[in-house]
Write an enzyme that holds these catalytic residues in place. Structure first.
Site, PDB file in Angstrom:
ATOM      1  N   LYS A 217      10.215  14.556  15.338  1.00  0.00           N
ATOM      2  CA  LYS A 217       9.949  13.463  16.278  1.00  0.00           C
ATOM      3  C   LYS A 217      11.116  13.318  17.252  1.00  0.00           C
ATOM      4  O   LYS A 217      10.944  13.256  18.456  1.00  0.00           O
ATOM      5  CB  LYS A 217       9.728  12.179  15.475  1.00  0.00           C
ATOM      6  CG  LYS A 217       9.399  10.964  16.291  1.00  0.00           C
ATOM      7  CD  LYS A 217       9.036   9.810  15.362  1.00  0.00           C
ATOM      8  CE  LYS A 217       8.956   8.501  16.111  1.00  0.00           C
ATOM      9  NZ  LYS A 217       8.655   7.362  15.242  1.00  0.00           N
ATOM     10  N   GLU A 223      19.122  18.727   9.754  1.00  0.00           N
ATOM     11  CA  GLU A 223      18.561  19.751   8.861  1.00  0.00           C
ATOM     12  C   GLU A 223      17.555  20.627   9.615  1.00  0.00           C
ATOM     13  O   GLU A 223      17.569  21.853   9.524  1.00  0.00           O
ATOM     14  CB  GLU A 223      17.841  19.090   7.679  1.00  0.00           C
ATOM     15  CG  GLU A 223      18.717  18.262   6.757  1.00  0.00           C
ATOM     16  CD  GLU A 223      18.866  16.813   7.203  1.00  0.00           C
ATOM     17  OE1 GLU A 223      18.696  16.509   8.408  1.00  0.00           O
ATOM     18  OE2 GLU A 223      19.157  15.973   6.328  1.00  0.00           O
ATOM     19  N   GLY A 278       7.362   8.273  11.265  1.00  0.00           N
ATOM     20  CA  GLY A 278       7.462   9.617  10.674  1.00  0.00           C
ATOM     21  C   GLY A 278       6.564   9.807   9.465  1.00  0.00           C
ATOM     22  O   GLY A 278       5.789  10.764   9.374  1.00  0.00           O
ATOM     23  N   ARG A 279       6.623   8.871   8.526  1.00  0.00           N
ATOM     24  CA  ARG A 279       5.857   9.049   7.276  1.00  0.00           C
ATOM     25  C   ARG A 279       4.375   8.721   7.452  1.00  0.00           C
ATOM     26  O   ARG A 279       3.613   8.776   6.493  1.00  0.00           O
ATOM     27  CB  ARG A 279       6.491   8.238   6.147  1.00  0.00           C
ATOM     28  CG  ARG A 279       6.666   6.766   6.441  1.00  0.00           C
ATOM     29  CD  ARG A 279       7.584   6.088   5.423  1.00  0.00           C
ATOM     30  NE  ARG A 279       7.920   4.724   5.827  1.00  0.00           N
ATOM     31  CZ  ARG A 279       8.879   4.400   6.671  1.00  0.00           C
ATOM     32  NH1 ARG A 279       9.613   5.339   7.243  1.00  0.00           N
ATOM     33  NH2 ARG A 279       9.129   3.147   6.964  1.00  0.00           N
ATOM     34  N   GLU A 364       9.893   4.430   1.135  1.00  0.00           N
ATOM     35  CA  GLU A 364      10.629   4.298   2.399  1.00  0.00           C
ATOM     36  C   GLU A 364      10.097   3.097   3.190  1.00  0.00           C
ATOM     37  O   GLU A 364      10.790   2.534   4.028  1.00  0.00           O
ATOM     38  CB  GLU A 364      10.517   5.584   3.224  1.00  0.00           C
ATOM     39  CG  GLU A 364      11.688   5.748   4.184  1.00  0.00           C
ATOM     40  CD  GLU A 364      11.759   7.118   4.855  1.00  0.00           C
ATOM     41  OE1 GLU A 364      12.868   7.543   5.173  1.00  0.00           O
ATOM     42  OE2 GLU A 364      10.705   7.739   5.076  1.00  0.00           O
ATOM     43  N   HIS A 395       1.170  16.453 -21.439  1.00  0.00           N
ATOM     44  CA  HIS A 395       1.971  17.236 -22.385  1.00  0.00           C
ATOM     45  C   HIS A 395       3.456  17.033 -22.162  1.00  0.00           C
ATOM     46  O   HIS A 395       4.273  17.833 -22.616  1.00  0.00           O
ATOM     47  CB  HIS A 395       1.608  18.725 -22.268  1.00  0.00           C
ATOM     48  CG  HIS A 395       0.201  18.984 -22.693  1.00  0.00           C
ATOM     49  ND1 HIS A 395      -0.129  19.402 -23.972  1.00  0.00           N
ATOM     50  CD2 HIS A 395      -0.968  18.814 -22.030  1.00  0.00           C
ATOM     51  CE1 HIS A 395      -1.452  19.515 -24.054  1.00  0.00           C
ATOM     52  NE2 HIS A 395      -1.985  19.148 -22.893  1.00  0.00           N
ATOM     53  N   LYS A 514      23.740   9.475   6.381  1.00  0.00           N
ATOM     54  CA  LYS A 514      23.812  10.438   7.494  1.00  0.00           C
ATOM     55  C   LYS A 514      25.152  10.312   8.209  1.00  0.00           C
ATOM     56  O   LYS A 514      25.794  11.293   8.534  1.00  0.00           O
ATOM     57  CB  LYS A 514      22.704  10.137   8.522  1.00  0.00           C
ATOM     58  CG  LYS A 514      21.341  10.640   8.172  1.00  0.00           C
ATOM     59  CD  LYS A 514      20.473  10.516   9.437  1.00  0.00           C
ATOM     60  CE  LYS A 514      19.015  10.404   9.109  1.00  0.00           C
ATOM     61  NZ  LYS A 514      18.184  10.051  10.248  1.00  0.00           N
TER      62      LYS A 514
END
Ligand code: G6Q
Length: 554
Positions: A217, A223, A278-279, A364, A395, A514
């Protein structure tokens, strides 16, 4: 006045201090000792009353520790918090993300009715539709083989480079819609800044047949940018000419200048807007990798599914509103029973990334301790969301769900018709286990039953039961049903954010780390001793400097 007192004072009249919450607390006292077995025995029509169907999605919420009275009070709480008013403000484009002064309009991205949606005096629908068209036309060229790489080869591999909201959604949907994928195109997702991720992915690829989508965005995320530059270097090492980049790199972003600066042809940039969080962005151009994988038609079906859930959420009365019901049951356990987490348990291999996706979407959004008015809250907000595919979990960690000391409500998500009709025996076992687990969690097994069934009155074989669960049934995991399912959770998160009086659409909590990382980065290889942090951080930096150098012979 102590800090705690000050904090309490500020919350008088806050969301958990309304009269309805006093009633809910009193009601919880009564419900705390009530076993769901008793509720089911007393009411054979409990499923009919506490289940709801919207399109191809059925929610059974009857296996919850609640009665009509519980729902009545919870819905009253939702009304008092003005869920309906906030809902309308979101849909019509008000700037409800107030710390960033932005509208929240992922619903406009899938507004298949095309009714105008206004932001700052502009109807956003024409540009939303134009980007969907552009994505479809581009994807068709790649899928048909018309779009060729720099040596004339067809594209066989598409790599999405992005992180967080620019990664988890497309990745989850790509996995979920595997049966609909294009036979030639294989997708890869690079997110982690750990060099192993990009290296391993690129090792298996051929630059002549690989296309990269740089999804960001902001187009400044550290990263993503370093991964994109590494991919670019890898590509140029073989193609030897920058002019070839245009055939192999496209971008999804809101930042045209940065995209152009990277060397990507602006004609190959797919745009979205600051009112897409974003999410919540898989419905936007961030979904380009999905369109490439399953085609424009299927992508539109995904949007249509979400739109169907949007319409339901927007217009159904609160008492018959699936996202509202899910949200308020979550509030019931979180704020009145003190439950800390909520498990997401898909009984569908193709939904195995859903828990990770919902971890971000939910935590978030609502993992916040300051409310919309800037006050510190005095109540629990965002639950810890976690989970894994059902059968595997059985399990592994289900022991704690059944016999542990904590209350952990769970959502069981099941596709009734499998994509593997030749594997019916497998599917039957899967379904039998989903049914057995929710029954066991609800009923448990008393000491007397244990004695009768095992011949032993062993306390460690007793199951307390009374563990709540929701069952969400999909007729089949189609793009449409998946769209509905994701939108269901998005709106559940929205409602809970309203109840807790949070801005669910900012994410300031990711900032501090950050900032500190950008300060520490140059210190890792500086000559001067590091002394500007706490003793632990200083020492760890120095240990890294000393020990990260490869030793001779290793
Ligand atoms: C999501 C967050 C976050 C974001 C990533 C990637 O709501 O804002 O996960 O999506 O940090 O950001 P960019 O798309 O700007 O690279």
């Amino acid at each position: 006045m102590s800090a705690v007192q000050a904090r309490r004072e500020t919350m008088v009249g806050g969301p958990l201090h309304r009269p309805v919450c006093r009633s809910l607390r009193a009601h919880q006292q009564a419900m705390a000792t009530m076993h769901m077995r008793t509720l089911f025995e007393a009411d054979p029509a409990r499923f009919e009353r506490f289940s709801i169907q919207v399109g191809d999605l059925l929610l059974d919420y009857s296996k919850n520790r609640m009665t009509d009275e519980t729902m009545r009070l919870l819905l009253e709480m939702a009304e008092e918090a003005d869920v309906a008013g906030w809902r309308e403000r979101m849909f019509r484009g008000d700037k409800i993300n107030h710390t960033e002064n932005r509208a929240v309009l992922h619903t406009a991205l899938r507004n298949r009715s095309n009714a105008p949606v206004w932001v700052d005096g502009e109807d956003v629908m024409p540009k939303v539709n134009a980007v969907i068209e552009k994505m479809g036309a581009f994807a068709e060229r790649v899928r048909s083989g018309d779009w060729r790489g720099y040596t004339g080869e067809r594209i066989t591999d598409v790599v999405n480079i992005g992180i967080g909201g620019s990664d988890l959604g497309p990745q989850m949907v790509y996995q979920a819609l595997k049966p609909y994928r294009h036979p030639r195109l294989k997708l890869h997702f690079i997110s982690n800044v750990d060099g192993a991720h990009v290296k391993e992915t690129l090792e298996a690829l051929n630059p002549e047949t690989t296309m990269f989508i740089v999804s960001s965005k902001t187009f400044t995320t550290q990263e993503t940018m370093i991964n994109a530059h590494t991919a670019r270097d890898w590509f140029l090492a073989q193609s030897q000419a920058e002019k070839h980049i245009a055939r192999h790199f496209v971008a999804v972003s809101t930042n045209r200048d940065a995209v152009t600066g990277f060397g990507i042809d602006p004609a190959n940039m797919f745009e979205f807007w600051d009112w897409v969080g974003g999410r919540y962005s898989l419905w936007s151009a961030i979904g380009l990798s999905i369109v490439l994988a399953v085609g424009a038609e299927r992508f539109v079906e995904l949007l249509e599914g979400a739109h169907e859930m949007d319409e339901h959420f927007r217009h159904a009365p609160l008492a018959e509103n699936m996202p509202v019901i899910l949200a308020m049951l979550g509030i019931w356990y979180n704020n009145f029973f003190g439950a800390e987490s909520h498990a997401i348990l898909p009984y569908d291999h193709y939904l195995r990334s859903l828990p990770a996706y919902l971890e971000q979407a939910d935590m978030e959004s609502n993992g916040k301790s300051v409310d919309r008015d800037g006050r510190l809250v005095d109540y629990a907000t965002g639950q810890i969301i976690w989970g894994a595919t059902g059968i595997n979990g059985q399990h592994a960690f289900y022991q704690l769900l059944h016999q542990g000391t904590r209350l952990i409500p769970a959502d069981f998500i099941v596709s009734l018709e499998p994509h593997t009709p030749d594997m019916q025996a497998h599917h039957d076992i899967l379904i039998a286990n989903f049914l057995a687990q929710t029954e066991a969690l609800m009923r448990g097994r008393t000491l007397e039953e244990t004695r009768a069934q095992t011949g032993q009155a062993a306390p460690h074989k007793v199951f307390e039961g009374n563990h709540p669960s929701n069952a969400i049934l999909l007729r089949k995991l189609t793009p449409h049903a998946l769209g509905m399912l994701i939108a269901l959770y998005e709106h559940k998160i929205f409602v809970q954010g309203v109840i807790w009086n949070l801005d669910s659409y900012d994410q300031w909590g990711v900032e501090l780390g950050k900032q500190l990382a950008s300060r520490i980065l140059p210190e890792l290889h500086a000559d001067a001793p590091v002394a500007g942090h706490d003793a632990s951080t200083n020492a760890l930096i120095n240990v890294y400097r000393r020990m990260s150098q490869p030793r001779a012979g290793h």
